[in-house]
Design a protein around this motif. Sequence first.
Motif, PDB file in Angstrom:
ATOM      1  N   GLU A  65       0.814  -1.215   0.000  1.00 51.93           N
ATOM      2  CA  GLU A  65       0.000   0.000   0.000  1.00 51.93           C
ATOM      3  C   GLU A  65       0.851   1.270   0.000  1.00 51.93           C
ATOM      4  N   ALA A  66       2.099   1.173   0.442  1.00 46.07           N
ATOM      5  CA  ALA A  66       2.955   2.359   0.464  1.00 46.07           C
ATOM      6  C   ALA A  66       3.156   2.921  -0.934  1.00 46.07           C
ATOM      7  N   GLY A  67       3.208   2.049  -1.943  1.00 43.68           N
ATOM      8  CA  GLY A  67       3.271   2.501  -3.328  1.00 43.68           C
ATOM      9  C   GLY A  67       4.561   3.204  -3.709  1.00 43.68           C
ATOM     10  N   VAL A  68       5.685   2.814  -3.096  1.00 35.93           N
ATOM     11  CA  VAL A  68       6.955   3.492  -3.397  1.00 35.93           C
ATOM     12  C   VAL A  68       7.982   2.566  -4.029  1.00 35.93           C
ATOM     13  N   ALA A  69       7.645   1.301  -4.238  1.00 35.88           N
ATOM     14  CA  ALA A  69       8.611   0.366  -4.815  1.00 35.88           C
ATOM     15  C   ALA A  69       9.086   0.860  -6.178  1.00 35.88           C
ATOM     16  N   ASP A  70      10.379   0.908  -6.356  1.00 33.70           N
ATOM     17  CA  ASP A  70      11.045   1.327  -7.604  1.00 33.70           C
ATOM     18  C   ASP A  70      10.877   2.819  -7.886  1.00 33.70           C
ATOM     19  N   GLN A  71      10.350   3.580  -6.932  1.00 35.16           N
ATOM     20  CA  GLN A  71      10.252   5.028  -7.108  1.00 35.16           C
ATOM     21  C   GLN A  71      11.583   5.667  -6.736  1.00 35.16           C
ATOM     22  N   ASN A  72      11.924   6.764  -7.407  1.00 35.47           N
ATOM     23  CA  ASN A  72      13.159   7.454  -7.082  1.00 35.47           C
ATOM     24  C   ASN A  72      13.103   7.990  -5.653  1.00 35.47           C
ATOM     25  N   VAL A  73      14.184   7.784  -4.925  1.00 36.18           N
ATOM     26  CA  VAL A  73      14.203   8.142  -3.506  1.00 36.18           C
ATOM     27  C   VAL A  73      13.994   9.634  -3.297  1.00 36.18           C
ATOM     28  N   PHE A  74      14.395  10.463  -4.282  1.00 33.47           N
ATOM     29  CA  PHE A  74      14.272  11.903  -4.124  1.00 33.47           C
ATOM     30  C   PHE A  74      12.863  12.413  -4.416  1.00 33.47           C
ATOM     31  N   THR A  75      12.009  11.577  -4.944  1.00 40.92           N
ATOM     32  CA  THR A  75      10.650  12.002  -5.261  1.00 40.92           C
ATOM     33  C   THR A  75       9.613  11.453  -4.279  1.00 40.92           C
ATOM     34  N   VAL A  76      10.057  10.671  -3.291  1.00 36.10           N
ATOM     35  CA  VAL A  76       9.125  10.121  -2.297  1.00 36.10           C
ATOM     36  C   VAL A  76       8.684  11.234  -1.357  1.00 36.10           C
ATOM     37  N   GLN A  77       7.373  11.424  -1.230  1.00 40.25           N
ATOM     38  CA  GLN A  77       6.810  12.421  -0.318  1.00 40.25           C
ATOM     39  C   GLN A  77       6.126  11.698   0.836  1.00 40.25           C
ATOM     40  N   SER A  78       6.640  11.920   2.038  1.00 36.72           N
ATOM     41  CA  SER A  78       6.174  11.174   3.209  1.00 36.72           C
ATOM     42  C   SER A  78       4.680  11.338   3.458  1.00 36.72           C
ATOM     43  N   ASP A  79       4.155  12.568   3.282  1.00 40.17           N
ATOM     44  CA  ASP A  79       2.741  12.790   3.565  1.00 40.17           C
ATOM     45  C   ASP A  79       1.852  11.995   2.613  1.00 40.17           C
ATOM     46  N   GLN A  80       2.285  11.816   1.380  1.00 44.72           N
ATOM     47  CA  GLN A  80       1.511  11.021   0.440  1.00 44.72           C
ATOM     48  C   GLN A  80       1.534   9.545   0.813  1.00 44.72           C
ATOM     49  N   VAL A  81       2.676   9.069   1.296  1.00 44.14           N
ATOM     50  CA  VAL A  81       2.759   7.678   1.736  1.00 44.14           C
ATOM     51  C   VAL A  81       1.853   7.442   2.936  1.00 44.14           C
ATOM     52  N   VAL A  82       1.873   8.373   3.898  1.00 42.11           N
ATOM     53  CA  VAL A  82       1.012   8.259   5.082  1.00 42.11           C
ATOM     54  C   VAL A  82      -0.460   8.239   4.662  1.00 42.11           C
ATOM     55  N   ALA A  83      -0.825   9.080   3.700  1.00 42.64           N
ATOM     56  CA  ALA A  83      -2.216   9.122   3.234  1.00 42.64           C
ATOM     57  C   ALA A  83      -2.624   7.792   2.612  1.00 42.64           C
ATOM     58  N   ILE A  91      -3.857  -0.178  11.424  1.00 41.93           N
ATOM     59  CA  ILE A  91      -2.618   0.429  11.897  1.00 41.93           C
ATOM     60  C   ILE A  91      -2.745   1.944  12.003  1.00 41.93           C
ATOM     61  N   VAL A  92      -1.841   2.521  12.777  1.00 41.72           N
ATOM     62  CA  VAL A  92      -1.655   3.969  12.842  1.00 41.72           C
ATOM     63  C   VAL A  92      -0.204   4.247  12.464  1.00 41.72           C
ATOM     64  N   VAL A  93       0.011   5.049  11.430  1.00 43.15           N
ATOM     65  CA  VAL A  93       1.362   5.355  10.964  1.00 43.15           C
ATOM     66  C   VAL A  93       1.905   6.558  11.727  1.00 43.15           C
ATOM     67  N   GLY A  94       3.062   6.388  12.342  1.00 45.57           N
ATOM     68  CA  GLY A  94       3.693   7.482  13.061  1.00 45.57           C
ATOM     69  C   GLY A  94       4.448   8.418  12.133  1.00 45.57           C
ATOM     70  N   ARG A  95       5.337   7.845  11.323  1.00 36.53           N
ATOM     71  CA  ARG A  95       6.099   8.653  10.373  1.00 36.53           C
ATOM     72  C   ARG A  95       6.684   7.754   9.290  1.00 36.53           C
ATOM     73  N   VAL A  96       7.096   8.384   8.201  1.00 33.40           N
ATOM     74  CA  VAL A  96       7.737   7.699   7.076  1.00 33.40           C
ATOM     75  C   VAL A  96       9.043   8.429   6.778  1.00 33.40           C
ATOM     76  N   GLU A  97      10.137   7.677   6.696  1.00 35.08           N
ATOM     77  CA  GLU A  97      11.441   8.275   6.445  1.00 35.08           C
ATOM     78  C   GLU A  97      12.081   7.655   5.208  1.00 35.08           C
ATOM     79  N   THR A  98      12.797   8.464   4.445  1.00 38.11           N
ATOM     80  CA  THR A  98      13.575   7.973   3.313  1.00 38.11           C
ATOM     81  C   THR A  98      15.053   8.014   3.669  1.00 38.11           C
ATOM     82  N   SER A  99      15.792   7.011   3.200  1.00 35.39           N
ATOM     83  CA  SER A  99      17.220   6.929   3.479  1.00 35.39           C
ATOM     84  C   SER A  99      17.962   6.697   2.171  1.00 35.39           C
TER      85      SER A  99
END
Length: 246
Positions: A65-83, A91-99
């Motif tokens: 459901e996160a929908g970020v597989a194979d997405q460029n790391v610099f284009t991942v927006q945490s608020d969109q992933v949480v949504a 579940i309740v999502v606390g935060r999403v971090e990119t590394s």
Amino acid sequence: MKAPPRKAATRGKDTRLSSPAALWWSVGALLLCVSSLGAIFFGMFRIHQIDVVGSGLPSATIRQEAGVADQNVFTVQSDQVVARLSNIREIVVGRVETSFPDRVTVYAQERRPMVVWQTGRARYELDPEGNIIRPVTVSALPVITGPASQGGRIDSGIIQAVRFAVQALPSAPNGAVAMFDMQPNNGLKIFGRSGWSAMVGKGTAQSLANRIATLSSVLSTLQKQRRRLIWVDLRFSTPPMRAVPQ
């Protein structure tokens, strides 16, 4: 008189740097270089790993459901992933971090079921805020019957009051609870196994807990008087009630 020395013949002016064709060739080469570097840069750093931090979580579902597989790391927006992950009610999502260079970490926790809400034939587990977690058929949690309040949910104050009631009332004489009912207009009503009913009403979690504490006191007082409670309305400062001899 000597004739002045003749000037050396000037060579043709060097126009290589000012030639329009050469200028455009240079610009084109630069753009090609930049675009090639960009393609390499953005093509390399794609999400290859999604970590899920938290116990008892549906990790496979979260990764999907996160929908970020194979997405460029610099284009991942945490608020969109949480949504997107908000669609997972469990579940309740606390935060999403990119590394850098290719990882996303989701921090979440499992929603804790507090009560079961029964409306018609359907039953749902609710969290402390009144959010539906999942449909259930059998549960050991307290059951609240009745329609949802305005907004399509059970108020969190009602849920906390029910949890307080199942902890506080059984220790009172004849305090065992048979069921809880919630009506949008009147609020919470409790039915005892010994046959009594108590109108608790609406209010904050604290005000409802105070009324339930009053109910416990009423049951204790009536036991000393050798009387049995039939009904009581706890919405009043001096609750009207009906009791009969035991």
